[in-house]
Design a protein around this motif. Structure first.
Motif: not given
Length: 191
Positions: A135-139
């Motif tokens: 989980a990460a921004p843009g994923v």
């Protein structure tokens, strides 16, 4: 080593010996406990099920930390594969994966249909941890879950095939970590 750890080790060694000699399905928990000199309730304090003796700790949730450490600019599948390969290259993982006990546990799982299913079920906890680590921004959540599922599905299949085909005396074939790394890297087109 704590008394709890030594009892768990005694139970695991006793169970593995009995499973190898008599077959997994032929050995009841009560027989394992009796052979180890403990009560069946003591067995269940250490292992929630008979299957857990064989499949517990096969996929350590700490793998997620190695996945999380991979560059976030990489695609989720690349991060998941590289993270698992990095986790397996650690000394403690290589030591465990090259042990005779590891080979016996995976071989039992490969030869016993109910245990092969248990291996896949046990991997679901690690799969969830990997998905969370991705989980990460843009994923996209779906991309993270798909990458985690692909990696854990591949790892389970590769390990079960390795144990079913390898001879522990054959050092090249007995290298689970190398077999697993090659197979996982093939998901990235690198093997």
């Amino acid at each position: 080593m704590s008394p709890r750890a030594s009892t768990a080790d005694l139970l695991r060694r006793t169970a593995l010996r009995m499973f190898t000699e008599q077959g997994f399905d032929a050995v009841p928990v009560t027989a394992i406990a009796k052979a180890a000199g403990v009560s069946h309730m003591t067995f269940f304090r250490h292992f929630p099920t008979k299957e857990a003796v064989v499949v517990s700790d096969l996929f350590n949730p700490l793998i997620a930390e190695a996945v999380r450490a991979q560059p976030q600019r990489w695609r989720p599948l690349t991060r998941a594969v590289r993270g698992l390969v990095a986790a397996m290259s650690q000394e403690s993982a290589r030591k465990e994966m090259s042990s005779q006990e590891f080979h016996e546990r995976i071989r039992l799982a490969a030869l016993t249909p109910s245990l092969a299913a248990a291996v896949r079920t046990a991997g679901q906890e690690t799969e969830r941890a990997i998905a969370a680590a991705l989980a990460a921004p843009g994923v996209d959540d779906a991309a993270a879950r798909a990458a985690a599922g692909a990696v854990m599905g591949a790892a389970s299949s590769l390990l079960l095939a390795w144990a079913g085909e390898s001879n522990a005396a054959d050092t090249e074939a007995a290298d689970a970590a190398a077999t697993l790394s090659r197979g996982l890297l093939s998901l990235l087109g690198e093997a």
